[in-house]
Design a protein around this motif. Structure first.
Motif, PDB file in Angstrom:
ATOM      1  N   ASP A  95     -15.836  30.517  87.191  1.00 34.85           N
ATOM      2  CA  ASP A  95     -17.254  30.263  86.882  1.00 34.85           C
ATOM      3  C   ASP A  95     -17.420  29.378  85.653  1.00 34.85           C
ATOM      4  O   ASP A  95     -18.204  29.658  84.737  1.00 34.85           O
ATOM      5  CB  ASP A  95     -18.021  31.579  86.680  1.00 34.85           C
ATOM      6  N   THR A  96     -16.666  28.318  85.623  1.00 33.19           N
ATOM      7  CA  THR A  96     -16.802  27.361  84.531  1.00 33.19           C
ATOM      8  C   THR A  96     -18.228  26.831  84.512  1.00 33.19           C
ATOM      9  O   THR A  96     -18.734  26.355  85.521  1.00 33.19           O
ATOM     10  CB  THR A  96     -15.822  26.187  84.738  1.00 33.19           C
TER      11      THR A  96
ATOM     12  N   GLY B 145     -12.763  15.856  75.633  1.00 32.37           N
ATOM     13  CA  GLY B 145     -11.353  16.173  75.796  1.00 32.37           C
ATOM     14  C   GLY B 145     -11.080  17.653  75.657  1.00 32.37           C
ATOM     15  O   GLY B 145     -10.356  18.253  76.464  1.00 32.37           O
ATOM     16  N   MET B 146     -11.650  18.263  74.633  1.00 33.20           N
ATOM     17  CA  MET B 146     -11.447  19.694  74.418  1.00 33.20           C
ATOM     18  C   MET B 146     -12.001  20.513  75.580  1.00 33.20           C
ATOM     19  O   MET B 146     -11.390  21.486  76.025  1.00 33.20           O
ATOM     20  CB  MET B 146     -12.116  20.111  73.106  1.00 33.20           C
ATOM     21  N   GLU B 147     -13.161  20.115  76.081  1.00 31.62           N
ATOM     22  CA  GLU B 147     -13.800  20.845  77.170  1.00 31.62           C
ATOM     23  C   GLU B 147     -12.956  20.802  78.441  1.00 31.62           C
ATOM     24  O   GLU B 147     -12.794  21.814  79.129  1.00 31.62           O
ATOM     25  CB  GLU B 147     -15.181  20.240  77.443  1.00 31.62           C
ATOM     26  N   GLN B 148     -12.416  19.623  78.763  1.00 34.72           N
ATOM     27  CA  GLN B 148     -11.693  19.461  80.024  1.00 34.72           C
ATOM     28  C   GLN B 148     -10.205  19.770  79.902  1.00 34.72           C
ATOM     29  O   GLN B 148      -9.586  20.251  80.850  1.00 34.72           O
ATOM     30  CB  GLN B 148     -11.865  18.006  80.523  1.00 34.72           C
ATOM     31  N   MET B 149      -9.598  19.458  78.752  1.00 33.50           N
ATOM     32  CA  MET B 149      -8.141  19.497  78.646  1.00 33.50           C
ATOM     33  C   MET B 149      -7.601  20.518  77.656  1.00 33.50           C
ATOM     34  O   MET B 149      -6.431  20.915  77.748  1.00 33.50           O
ATOM     35  CB  MET B 149      -7.613  18.113  78.250  1.00 33.50           C
TER      36      MET B 149
ATOM     37  N   ARG C 197      -7.968  20.414  83.316  1.00 34.80           N
ATOM     38  CA  ARG C 197      -7.226  21.589  83.754  1.00 34.80           C
ATOM     39  C   ARG C 197      -7.895  22.274  84.937  1.00 34.80           C
ATOM     40  O   ARG C 197      -7.330  23.217  85.521  1.00 34.80           O
ATOM     41  CB  ARG C 197      -7.075  22.582  82.590  1.00 34.80           C
ATOM     42  N   ARG C 198      -9.080  21.838  85.305  1.00 32.44           N
ATOM     43  CA  ARG C 198      -9.787  22.436  86.430  1.00 32.44           C
ATOM     44  C   ARG C 198      -9.137  22.002  87.751  1.00 32.44           C
ATOM     45  O   ARG C 198      -8.657  20.884  87.876  1.00 32.44           O
ATOM     46  CB  ARG C 198     -11.264  22.047  86.412  1.00 32.44           C
ATOM     47  N   ARG C 199      -9.162  22.866  88.745  1.00 29.30           N
ATOM     48  CA  ARG C 199      -8.495  22.611  90.014  1.00 29.30           C
ATOM     49  C   ARG C 199      -9.389  22.945  91.212  1.00 29.30           C
ATOM     50  O   ARG C 199     -10.124  23.940  91.199  1.00 29.30           O
ATOM     51  CB  ARG C 199      -7.212  23.445  90.120  1.00 29.30           C
TER      52      ARG C 199
ATOM     53  N   GLY D 251     -23.357  14.841  92.845  1.00 26.17           N
ATOM     54  CA  GLY D 251     -22.083  14.193  92.596  1.00 26.17           C
ATOM     55  C   GLY D 251     -21.464  14.657  91.295  1.00 26.17           C
ATOM     56  O   GLY D 251     -20.232  14.787  91.195  1.00 26.17           O
ATOM     57  N   TYR D 252     -22.300  14.894  90.294  1.00 27.74           N
ATOM     58  CA  TYR D 252     -21.799  15.379  89.009  1.00 27.74           C
ATOM     59  C   TYR D 252     -21.140  16.744  89.180  1.00 27.74           C
ATOM     60  O   TYR D 252     -20.034  16.981  88.684  1.00 27.74           O
ATOM     61  CB  TYR D 252     -22.955  15.460  88.012  1.00 27.74           C
ATOM     62  N   TRP D 253     -21.788  17.645  89.906  1.00 27.65           N
ATOM     63  CA  TRP D 253     -21.225  18.988  90.110  1.00 27.65           C
ATOM     64  C   TRP D 253     -19.903  18.890  90.850  1.00 27.65           C
ATOM     65  O   TRP D 253     -18.926  19.555  90.490  1.00 27.65           O
ATOM     66  CB  TRP D 253     -22.208  19.850  90.894  1.00 27.65           C
ATOM     67  N   LEU D 254     -19.843  18.058  91.871  1.00 27.56           N
ATOM     68  CA  LEU D 254     -18.608  17.921  92.640  1.00 27.56           C
ATOM     69  C   LEU D 254     -17.460  17.440  91.751  1.00 27.56           C
ATOM     70  O   LEU D 254     -16.357  17.993  91.794  1.00 27.56           O
ATOM     71  CB  LEU D 254     -18.819  16.939  93.797  1.00 27.56           C
ATOM     72  N   SER D 255     -17.722  16.428  90.948  1.00 28.68           N
ATOM     73  CA  SER D 255     -16.648  15.860  90.126  1.00 28.68           C
ATOM     74  C   SER D 255     -16.175  16.845  89.062  1.00 28.68           C
ATOM     75  O   SER D 255     -15.013  16.792  88.633  1.00 28.68           O
ATOM     76  CB  SER D 255     -17.098  14.561  89.468  1.00 28.68           C
ATOM     77  N   GLN D 256     -17.053  17.729  88.631  1.00 27.80           N
ATOM     78  CA  GLN D 256     -16.692  18.673  87.578  1.00 27.80           C
ATOM     79  C   GLN D 256     -15.833  19.835  88.065  1.00 27.80           C
ATOM     80  O   GLN D 256     -15.365  20.640  87.262  1.00 27.80           O
ATOM     81  CB  GLN D 256     -17.959  19.212  86.900  1.00 27.80           C
TER      82      GLN D 256
END
Length: 799
Positions: free
Chosen positions: A9-10, A40-44, A95-97, A116-121
């Motif tokens: 539930d990110t 960067g911190m949020e995603q990685m 790091r999301r999969r 599209g934003y939700w899909l890419s996230q």
């Protein structure tokens, strides 16, 4: 390494109310650093962020998956990236999969309701998945099963031209080469690419004028120029690393003139966050003059400047024109000068919205300067008369002899990393005979000679039911293409759509009757085949070819490189005994480069030269030798009737553009920090006087309705051996287009925002407004969709 799974539930931020603040007067600075690090911190996470950004655009690292702006030869900063480059890396190295469990949870119908934003996230794709005919969910398949599904589709075709092979600019040289080799081995030239929708007009204009569709300058040329003209380009958002080059040019004494309908922050001032003055000071003022031109008025501006140069030359012969260059190197000079004699400055002023004094000042600067560079981007390339406009700008530089001399030349600033390299590698529906003949001789195949489909023609063919298989190597086709509903409907008529992708996007839910998603490695990922680390190469916007090496473990052991995907598919379709040694190429990218070195001039000793610290520069005869590869071996003046965009009564002319928080079709967030617009992207920027004149108000919700009556696109295809003729109407190219009369398209629920834009002109973000761009509205000579001159009217919102 831990990863974030769908069940975690990110939180994904959704659009909010529109908040309008102050327009920024500078680009970059400390806020850019803060945003880049936060993403960067949020995603990685912290360690992964440090690991990736320290490798970005470094000699032993990987090339930015964002823009194609080059590094300064021989000098790289420790942080050789911009805010948007850092965002692009964070999106890819997240790091999301997206696992098979994700697809089990979400039906295709559910995913179609998402943005599209939700899909890419949601993160990186991890497994091949298949949507069978009539099924509701994507389901995991093996790679062998995926290859067999595609091979069966090829076997069912009545002609190879029922297949279309689309390419995104992110594709490496090696992957692009084997991709087009596969398509031509199968027997089709249907190779549309993203360049068809952006800089195709540049290639068409430059090819006719100087014989090569690439820019003629290097970074040192820009740094040495004494006049830089930037037309229809927003470097602060679209090519931020260009700002450092412009800063150095200013330090060296350059004068910069910006020509654009909107006063973008990146055109005005730059605060380099790697310098003390960019952190605590005011930075560097970049633009000396800002010409706020009307949409589509650039051709008229260039012609007005050329006429004033002619007047100055006649007043003092030999003082303005480069007579020797014109006599010895050019053709069509007299015809062009006769056109200039007919210039009506009342028309020039009406077309541009500029004052005579502003145009005269620019002409004086051009006449006095010794080293001139003309830069442009999609603000010039996406008009009906784009090819003529770029030809007119080229004419101005030819009059002054500004080709093939240090510090001077033409600079089409291309967007996507390696979009130029893909074309060099043969991703083009009408490659010249020399390329096809050389490739045939190298591999013992027979490439088809009939021209294939470009992007617009491909959509038309799919819409007519003439395409069974659509394969996309990267990108987000449905979001990038014009006329979104027509494009979606066209894809739905295919038997099978195949998307080779790193992340989820709208094109994965705009499917044919069946669909495959094949997950691939990204630029940041290690590419190891048979225990051997592979390296790919890319070509930047200034023809420099260099290596790119990912360093992160792949998101899944199921991921394959683009090269491996293509070579395995080619083996499944063409057999183990095909003339091309597909499996050898799969496991040895040096072998691919050896073949390239024997097919494409300029790549001799490819494997040796690409391993030099900064790679190597491809030959460019006009730049290097003042030699032109046109049929007549001269630089040709373009002599076209003057065109510009008139504003119909009660209507506006809309340009579609990016926000600062996106790259191409990838949306990073809902804010446009430089323009002061936050919370939501569904806005239309209008001149306050237009708002009042239409009886509207800022903050009001409206529907935008586009209107189009035109001749249709240049529908060249497999049965057309020429460059393409103008079709008789939209029915020839579009799925769902009206056969005749006025065409209308509508998008709903946009909020009016007051903004500095010329009267009669408006702006809104794509891809939200791509549905307004008719498939039949294209540039003459390039077939590029006209996204910068859409006739619209506004109506009270219906939703």
């Amino acid at each position: 390494m831990s990863s974030v799974q769908p069940g975690d539930d990110t939180p994904i931020s959704e659009p909010d109310d529109v908040h309008v603040g102050h327009v920024k007067e500078y680009a970059a600075g400390v806020p850019a650093v803060a945003v880049a690090l936060a993403r960067g911190m949020e995603q990685m996470g912290p360690l992964r962020t440090a690991r990736t950004l320290s490798k970005l655009n470094q000699r032993n690292g990987f090339d930015c998956p964002g823009c194609a702006w080059p590094e300064t030869p021989g000098h790289r900063k420790h942080a050789e990236f911009c805010e948007n480059g850092a965002k692009a890396v964070a999106e890819e190295a997240t790091r999301r999969r997206v696992t098979p469990e994700f697809f089990a949870t979400h039906s295709v119908a559910d995913l179609r309701e998402r943005s599209g934003y939700w899909l890419s996230q949601q993160g990186r794709l991890t497994h091949p998945v298949y949507l069978a005919p009539g099924d509701t969910h994507y389901r995991p398949v093996t790679w062998a099963q995926a290859d067999r599904i595609i091979a069966d589709e090829f076997a069912a075709m009545s002609t190879p031209d029922e297949a279309v092979f689309y390419t995104s600019g992110r594709t490496s040289n090696e992957a692009a080469f084997v991709y087009q080799l596969f398509a031509r081995s199968v027997g089709t030239n249907n190779l549309p690419d993203c360049s068809n929708m952006c800089h195709e007009s540049s290639g068409a204009a430059l090819g006719a004028s100087i014989g090569i569709g690439k820019g003629s300058v290097t970074v040192p040329d820009l740094e040495a120029a004494d006049l830089i003209i930037i037309a229809g380009q927003n470097p602060g958002t679209n090519h931020p690393r260009m700002l450092s080059t412009l800063e150095k040019a200013k330090h060296n004494g350059a004068r910069i003139v910006a020509i654009n309908p909107l006063p973008e922050a990146g055109l005005m001032r730059f605060k380099d966050p790697q310098k003390i003055g960019g952190v605590v000071g005011h930075g560097v003022k970049l633009t000396d003059e800002f010409l706020q031109i009307r949409l589509g008025g650039d051709m008229a501006l260039f012609r007005g400047v050329a006429r004033l140069l002619l007047d100055a030359e006649r007043s003092a012969p030999g003082s303005v024109f480069d007579a020797e260059f014109l006599e010895e190197r050019c053709a069509g000079v007299d015809d062009y000068l006769r056109l200039l004699d007919d210039v009506d400055f009342d028309e020039i002023l009406a077309a541009t919205g500029l004052t005579y004094e502003a145009i005269s000042d620019l002409a004086d600067a051009v006449a006095r300067s010794e080293r001139i560079v003309l830069c442009w981007a999609m603000g010039l390339t996406q008009h009906r008369h784009s090819v003529a406009t770029i030809g007119e700008g080229t004419n101005v530089l030819l009059l002054r002899g500004m080709i093939g001399k240090p510090g001077a030349g033409l600079c089409p600033v291309r967007g996507h990393s390696n979009v130029q390299g893909d074309r060099t590698m043969g991703i083009f529906e009408k490659m010249p005979e020399w390329f096809l003949a050389a490739q045939d001789a190298e591999f013992g195949i027979v490439s088809p000679r009939e021209h294939g489909y470009d992007t617009v023609a491909s959509i038309g063919a799919m819409g007519r039911g003439e395409v069974r298989l659509f394969v996309a190597m990267g990108g987000n086709f449905v979001a990038a293409a014009p006329d979104t509903e027509a494009t979606r409907s066209a894809l739905a008529r295919c038997a099978l759509t195949v998307q080779i992708s790193t992340k989820l996007n709208e094109s994965h839910v705009a499917t044919g009757r069946a669909a495959l998603i094949l997950p691939t490695l990204g630029r940041t990922d290690k590419d190891v085949i048979g225990g051997v680390a592979q390296q790919v190469s890319v070509e930047d916007s200034m023809s420099v070819v260099h290596l790119s090496r990912g360093s992160l473990p792949p998101a899944s052991s199921e991921l394959r490189s683009e090269v491996a995907i293509v070579c395995d598919l080619a083996t499944a379709v063409l057999g183990d005994d095909h003339a091309v040694p597909w499996q050898r190429l799969r496991g040895d990218y040096d072998a691919i480069r050896d073949h390239i070195s024997r097919v494409i001039p300029g790549f001799e000793d490819f494997n040796i030269r690409v391993r030099m610290s900064d790679g190597f520069v491809l030959p460019h005869p006009p730049r290097d030798l003042r030699e032109f590869t046109t049929p007549n071996k001269r630089a040709n003046f373009a002599a076209n009737p003057l065109e510009w965009v008139d504003v119909p009564e009660g209507r506006l002319i809309l340009q579609t553009l990016r926000s600062h928080d996106q790259y191409n079709t990838t949306i990073y967030g809902h804010d446009d920090r430089y323009r002061g617009i936050k919370g939501n992207r569904r806005v239309i920027m209008m001149n306050p006087d237009d708002i009042a004149a239409f009886g509207l108000r800022a903050g009001q919700q409206v529907d935008i309705v586009s209107e189009f009556t035109g001749a249709g696109s240049e529908a060249s295809g497999p049965n057309d051996t020429g460059a393409g003729s103008e079709a008789s109407g939209p029915n020839d190219t579009g799925a769902g287009s009206e056969a005749s009369g006025l065409q209308e398209r509508r998008v709903s629920g946009f909020e009016i925002v007051e903004y500095s834009t010329p009267r009669g002109n408006a702006a809104a973000y794509y891809p939200e407004t791509n549905p307004l761009v008719p498939l039949g509205s294209v540039a003459k000579g390039s077939n590029t969709p006209v996204s910068k001159a859409v006739v619209i009217r506004l109506e009270p919102a219906t939703t």
